[in-house]
Design a protein around this motif. Structure first.
Motif, mmCIF file in Angstrom:
data_model
loop_
_atom_site.group_PDB
_atom_site.id
_atom_site.type_symbol
_atom_site.label_atom_id
_atom_site.label_comp_id
_atom_site.label_asym_id
_atom_site.label_seq_id
_atom_site.Cartn_x
_atom_site.Cartn_y
_atom_site.Cartn_z
ATOM 1 N N PRO A 97 -2.655 7.762 -12.417
ATOM 2 C CA PRO A 97 -3.004 6.723 -11.433
ATOM 3 C C PRO A 97 -3.784 5.556 -12.008
ATOM 4 O O PRO A 97 -3.650 4.438 -11.530
ATOM 5 C CB PRO A 97 -3.841 7.489 -10.399
ATOM 6 C CG PRO A 97 -3.468 8.920 -10.555
ATOM 7 C CD PRO A 97 -3.164 9.095 -12.025
ATOM 8 N N PRO A 146 0.814 -1.220 0.000
ATOM 9 C CA PRO A 146 0.000 0.000 0.000
ATOM 10 C C PRO A 146 0.849 1.272 0.000
ATOM 11 O O PRO A 146 1.804 1.389 0.766
ATOM 12 C CB PRO A 146 -0.806 -0.129 1.303
ATOM 13 C CG PRO A 146 -0.869 -1.598 1.570
ATOM 14 C CD PRO A 146 0.430 -2.152 1.083
ATOM 15 N N ASN A 147 0.492 2.179 -0.908
ATOM 16 C CA ASN A 147 1.154 3.487 -1.008
ATOM 17 C C ASN A 147 2.651 3.388 -1.283
ATOM 18 O O ASN A 147 3.423 4.285 -0.929
ATOM 19 C CB ASN A 147 0.925 4.306 0.277
ATOM 20 C CG ASN A 147 -0.543 4.576 0.536
ATOM 21 O OD1 ASN A 147 -1.286 4.948 -0.367
ATOM 22 N ND2 ASN A 147 -0.969 4.362 1.770
ATOM 23 N N TYR A 165 -0.009 15.131 -9.646
ATOM 24 C CA TYR A 165 1.137 15.472 -8.810
ATOM 25 C C TYR A 165 1.864 16.630 -9.475
ATOM 26 O O TYR A 165 2.233 16.533 -10.653
ATOM 27 C CB TYR A 165 2.063 14.269 -8.659
ATOM 28 C CG TYR A 165 3.233 14.502 -7.723
ATOM 29 C CD1 TYR A 165 3.054 14.499 -6.347
ATOM 30 C CD2 TYR A 165 4.512 14.718 -8.221
ATOM 31 C CE1 TYR A 165 4.117 14.707 -5.487
ATOM 32 C CE2 TYR A 165 5.583 14.934 -7.368
ATOM 33 C CZ TYR A 165 5.386 14.922 -6.001
ATOM 34 O OH TYR A 165 6.442 15.135 -5.150
ATOM 35 N N TRP A 182 4.447 3.714 -3.998
ATOM 36 C CA TRP A 182 5.064 4.733 -4.848
ATOM 37 C C TRP A 182 5.040 6.121 -4.216
ATOM 38 O O TRP A 182 5.735 7.025 -4.678
ATOM 39 C CB TRP A 182 4.388 4.747 -6.217
ATOM 40 C CG TRP A 182 4.662 3.496 -6.982
ATOM 41 C CD1 TRP A 182 3.776 2.515 -7.300
ATOM 42 C CD2 TRP A 182 5.922 3.072 -7.510
ATOM 43 N NE1 TRP A 182 4.401 1.507 -7.986
ATOM 44 C CE2 TRP A 182 5.721 1.821 -8.130
ATOM 45 C CE3 TRP A 182 7.203 3.628 -7.508
ATOM 46 C CZ2 TRP A 182 6.753 1.118 -8.748
ATOM 47 C CZ3 TRP A 182 8.241 2.929 -8.121
ATOM 48 C CH2 TRP A 182 8.011 1.698 -8.725
ATOM 49 N N ALA A 183 4.272 6.298 -3.152
ATOM 50 C CA ALA A 183 4.292 7.578 -2.440
ATOM 51 C C ALA A 183 5.575 7.729 -1.634
ATOM 52 O O ALA A 183 6.051 8.850 -1.407
ATOM 53 C CB ALA A 183 3.081 7.688 -1.521
#
Length: 345
Positions: free
Chosen positions: A320, A154-155, A243, A157-158
């Motif tokens: 996304p 989860p997340n 982004y 690539w953040a």
């Protein structure tokens, strides 16, 4: 009361925005597919920029013709620097082709065995990765190991991981996705482990081996293992929808020019980068084309036998929902149609 109403309005706007995007983007794909085919590849690149890509690079190496170095859009949007066909680009998972070649050469030299298991090479992972005793090097190369994919965390690539240990920690002690050899699932963890295995066997970083065995013999002077090795001004900017910032300063691994990737892919497909016996090994374990994706960067490397042509396509915009990936594949197909028409005219 006012605050509650503001939240309600926000939800309505969010719902409408999502509905509009779901309606609009597929029609953009249809439009890109049905538009009349341009006369030249350069015109197709310019059209692609009109579809929303910030920048694009294409390299075409077709037998009997001089190579084409093409670009459109921005190298850097903020500075309004035009796209450069010789810019460096984050090639993402195209790097797996180089890894597979390195494994091939190490197998041919007797330093690796395709039939040895993860338990043989990394015994510390027994009990931490399910089926370590049954997962062979061959299964990892072919994405048939069943090991969970660490980039699916989860997340991820953040806040991407930066080390082998951090990446591996994301999947340790998790159940296998399937029994080894029973299915196929694209998995970056396989190649994380393969790179570790190569490093251990060699006693040094495997990119040095790739440099010595692949890049130097092919005179590929514009292929690098990491962002730290390059002049960042030579890297094409990358953008992700929603982004606001340029993503070129994120280090996602290998960087190369389209021409360098094209030269490598030509040598991979015609067998000229292999020593006797190596091509047969490679053909039994991996593919001869690849795509790559990291935020801001999409890359495609493919050889078209009917044209005797290598086509490398770089797109500097992602999103996304991966609509841009689908759009890229449509544009790639149109480029090939243009090349076929030109060949037959």
């Amino acid at each position: 009361m006012k605050k509650k109403r503001t939240k309600q309005i926000f939800r309505i706007v969010l719902f409408l925005g999502t509905a509009i995007s779901l309606f609009f983007v597929p029609w953009l794909l249809v439009k890109a597919w049905i538009l009349p085919l341009p006369d030249t590849v350069q015109e197709q690149l310019d059209e692609a920029i009109g579809h929303g890509f910030e920048g694009m690079i294409v390299y075409v190496d077709q037998a009997g013709q001089p190579p084409q170095h093409l670009a459109s859009g921005w190298h850097n949007r903020e500075s309004e620097i035009p796209a450069d066909p010789h810019a460096l680009f984050k090639i993402a998972s195209i790097s797996k082709l180089y890894d597979a070649v390195a494994v091939t050469k190490l197998v041919s030299d007797g330093r690796l065995s395709l039939d040895k298991t993860l338990a043989n090479y990394l015994p510390e992972l027994v009990g931490k990765i399910e089926n370590a005793e049954k997962i062979t090097l061959r299964l990892m190369i072919q994405h048939r190991s069943g090991i969970p994919n660490f980039t699916d965390a989860p997340n991820f690539w953040a806040a991407p991981t930066e080390t082998y240990e951090e990446s591996l920690a994301l999947i340790l002690d998790q159940p296998a996705n399937f029994e080894p050899g029973e299915d196929y699932e694209y998995c970056n963890t396989n190649y994380l482990l393969i790179n570790k295995i190569m490093d251990d066997v060699l006693g040094y970083g495997n990119f040095q081996f790739i440099q010595e065995e692949v890049l130097t013999p092919l005179h590929l002077n514009n292929t690098f293992s990491a962002l730290s090795e390059v002049n960042i001004d030579n890297v094409m900017s990358g953008y992700h929808v929603g982004y606001p910032l340029d993503l070129k300063e994120n280090d996602y691994g290998m960087h190369a020019t389209a021409e360098d990737v094209g030269t490598f892919l030509r040598a991979l497909n015609d067998g000229s980068l292999f020593k006797p016996g190596e091509q047969e090994i490679y053909a039994s374990i991996y593919e001869y084309e690849h795509g790559g994706w990291v935020p801001g960067y999409q890359s495609f490397a493919k050889y078209y036998k009917e044209l005797d042509a290598v086509v490398i396509a770089f797109y500097s915009t992602t999103d996304p929902k991966l609509y841009n990936w689908n759009l890229s594949e449509i544009i790639n197909g149109r480029i090939v149609k243009i090349l076929k028409r030109q060949k037959n005219s």
